[in-house]
Motif scaffolding. Structure first.
Motif, short mmCIF file in Angstrom:
data_model
loop_
_atom_site.label_atom_id
_atom_site.label_comp_id
_atom_site.label_asym_id
_atom_site.label_seq_id
_atom_site.Cartn_x
_atom_site.Cartn_y
_atom_site.Cartn_z
N TYR A 185 99.95 119.20 69.03
CA TYR A 185 99.10 119.78 67.99
C TYR A 185 98.24 118.70 67.36
O TYR A 185 98.75 117.66 66.91
N ALA A 186 96.93 118.95 67.30
CA ALA A 186 96.01 118.05 66.62
C ALA A 186 95.18 118.85 65.63
O ALA A 186 94.56 119.85 66.00
N ASN A 187 95.16 118.41 64.40
CA ASN A 187 94.36 119.06 63.36
C ASN A 187 92.89 118.65 63.50
O ASN A 187 92.51 117.96 64.45
N VAL A 188 92.06 119.04 62.55
CA VAL A 188 90.61 118.89 62.68
C VAL A 188 90.16 117.44 62.75
O VAL A 188 90.80 116.52 62.24
N ASN A 189 89.04 117.24 63.44
CA ASN A 189 88.33 115.95 63.50
C ASN A 189 89.14 114.83 64.13
O ASN A 189 89.20 113.71 63.62
N LEU A 190 89.73 115.13 65.29
CA LEU A 190 90.40 114.09 66.09
C LEU A 190 89.36 113.41 66.97
O LEU A 190 88.60 114.08 67.68
N VAL A 191 89.34 112.07 66.94
CA VAL A 191 88.45 111.28 67.79
C VAL A 191 89.32 110.40 68.68
O VAL A 191 90.17 109.65 68.18
N ILE A 192 89.11 110.49 70.00
CA ILE A 192 89.82 109.62 70.95
C ILE A 192 88.77 108.93 71.82
O ILE A 192 88.07 109.59 72.59
N LEU A 193 88.66 107.62 71.67
CA LEU A 193 87.78 106.83 72.54
C LEU A 193 88.63 106.33 73.71
O LEU A 193 89.39 105.38 73.57
N ASP A 194 88.48 107.02 74.84
CA ASP A 194 89.42 106.84 75.95
C ASP A 194 88.81 106.07 77.12
O ASP A 194 88.88 106.52 78.27
N GLY A 195 88.26 104.90 76.84
CA GLY A 195 87.84 104.03 77.92
C GLY A 195 89.01 103.59 78.78
O GLY A 195 88.86 103.33 79.98
N ALA A 196 90.19 103.49 78.19
CA ALA A 196 91.45 103.25 78.89
C ALA A 196 92.37 104.44 78.64
O ALA A 196 92.06 105.34 77.85
N LYS A 197 93.51 104.45 79.30
CA LYS A 197 94.45 105.56 79.19
C LYS A 197 94.98 105.72 77.77
O LYS A 197 95.29 104.74 77.09
N VAL A 198 95.06 106.97 77.34
CA VAL A 198 95.75 107.34 76.11
C VAL A 198 96.83 108.35 76.53
O VAL A 198 96.52 109.44 76.99
N VAL A 199 98.08 107.93 76.40
CA VAL A 199 99.21 108.77 76.81
C VAL A 199 100.00 109.14 75.57
O VAL A 199 100.51 108.26 74.85
N ILE A 200 100.09 110.45 75.30
CA ILE A 200 100.78 110.97 74.12
C ILE A 200 101.91 111.88 74.60
O ILE A 200 101.69 112.75 75.45
N GLY A 201 103.10 111.67 74.07
CA GLY A 201 104.27 112.40 74.53
C GLY A 201 104.33 113.84 74.05
O GLY A 201 103.35 114.40 73.52
N ASN A 250 105.76 117.12 71.78
CA ASN A 250 106.11 117.44 70.39
C ASN A 250 105.47 116.47 69.40
O ASN A 250 106.11 116.03 68.43
N CYS A 251 104.21 116.13 69.65
CA CYS A 251 103.49 115.23 68.75
C CYS A 251 102.54 116.02 67.86
O CYS A 251 101.86 116.94 68.33
N PHE A 252 102.52 115.65 66.58
CA PHE A 252 101.66 116.30 65.59
C PHE A 252 100.69 115.26 65.05
O PHE A 252 101.10 114.17 64.63
N ILE A 253 99.40 115.61 65.03
CA ILE A 253 98.37 114.70 64.54
C ILE A 253 97.63 115.40 63.40
O ILE A 253 97.10 116.50 63.57
N ALA A 254 97.58 114.76 62.25
CA ALA A 254 96.95 115.30 61.05
C ALA A 254 95.42 115.16 61.13
O ALA A 254 94.89 114.58 62.09
N PRO A 255 94.68 115.67 60.14
CA PRO A 255 93.21 115.58 60.19
C PRO A 255 92.68 114.16 60.16
O PRO A 255 93.30 113.24 59.63
N ASN A 256 91.49 114.01 60.75
CA ASN A 256 90.68 112.78 60.64
C ASN A 256 91.38 111.54 61.19
O ASN A 256 91.33 110.46 60.61
N VAL A 257 92.03 111.71 62.33
CA VAL A 257 92.70 110.59 63.00
C VAL A 257 91.78 110.05 64.10
O VAL A 257 91.10 110.81 64.79
N GLY A 258 91.76 108.72 64.25
CA GLY A 258 91.00 108.07 65.31
C GLY A 258 91.92 107.26 66.20
O GLY A 258 92.73 106.46 65.70
N ILE A 259 91.82 107.48 67.51
CA ILE A 259 92.61 106.74 68.50
C ILE A 259 91.60 106.00 69.37
O ILE A 259 90.82 106.62 70.11
N TYR A 260 91.58 104.68 69.25
CA TYR A 260 90.48 103.88 69.81
C TYR A 260 90.99 102.87 70.82
O TYR A 260 91.57 101.84 70.44
N THR A 261 90.78 103.13 72.11
CA THR A 261 91.11 102.11 73.11
C THR A 261 90.01 101.06 73.21
O THR A 261 90.22 99.99 73.76
N ALA A 262 88.83 101.37 72.69
CA ALA A 262 87.65 100.53 72.91
C ALA A 262 87.50 99.43 71.87
O ALA A 262 87.78 99.65 70.69
#
Length: 202
Positions: free
Chosen positions: A91-107, A109-121
């Motif tokens: 589950y990901a809430n609003v405004n999730l940004v993932i910059l996936d130049g490399a692998k992003v592996v998420i297991g 039963n994961c919960f992501i709140a609003p306005n989260v940034g996941i940046y491989t770059a």
């Protein structure tokens, strides 16, 4: 064969996967891969809220791997999509940004709140290489049963252990162990999650 000769035979995505500097802004193949993701994202983010079946279909076409059950709320953005793998019951809430130049592996039963940034770059510190459009990407791994609070930034190469809670507003870098509450900038372990933490909700 020298390293410089080897890199000449690598595609830009090969270089990205190897953690080397790669041409993220001018290489035609890279640009077309990003455009393909943007087409899907444009449709995804414009869907009517009731069109859940189409939303699921687009997400499963966009992402490299998903479970059967996933919910990604409106306002999702990524670079490529195929580098993102999520487990079951995501589950990901609003405004999730993932910059996936490399692998992003998420297991699972994961919960992501609003306005989260996941940046491989990341970008070179010297302006000459940065202005050439070069960047690097380091993979990010998030374990099972993780809750990421609102406004969290997860930086290149971060690893978050299973069962961990990341407090709102944190900046995560390096490795966070399993089963802890962490927070701050940079994120540090606050304490372990204990069996008695579950008692407060009974």
């Amino acid at each position: 064969m020298t390293r410089s000769k080897v890199t000449r035979f690598m595609t830009e995505m090969d270089k990205a996967a190897a953690g080397l500097l790669y041409d993220a802004n001018y290489d035609p193949h890279i640009l077309e891969q990003r455009r393909a993701a943007k087409r899907l994202l444009h449709e995804l983010n414009g869907l009517h809220p009731d069109d859940e079946a189409r939303r699921d279909d687009l997400l499963k076409r966009l992402l490299g791997k998903t479970g059967e059950r996933l919910v990604v709320e409106w306002g999702f953005y990524c670079d490529y999509g195929f580098n993102i793998e999520v487990g079951e019951n995501f589950y990901a809430n609003v405004n999730l940004v993932i910059l996936d130049g490399a692998k992003v592996v998420i297991g699972s039963n994961c919960f992501i709140a609003p306005n989260v940034g996941i940046y491989t770059a990341g970008h070179p510190l010297d302006s000459e290489r940065r202005n050439m459009g070069l960047e690097y990407a380091h993979p990010i791994t998030i374990g099972d049963d993780v809750w990421i609070g609102a406004g969290v930034s997860i930086l290149p190469g971060a690893r978050i252990g299973s069962g961990t809670v990341v407090a709102a507003g944190s900046v995560v870098r390096g490795e966070i162990p399993d089963g802890v509450i962490c927070g701050g900038n940079p994120t540090r372990v606050i304490r372990a999650i204990l069996p008695e933490d579950g008692l407060r909700y009974r």
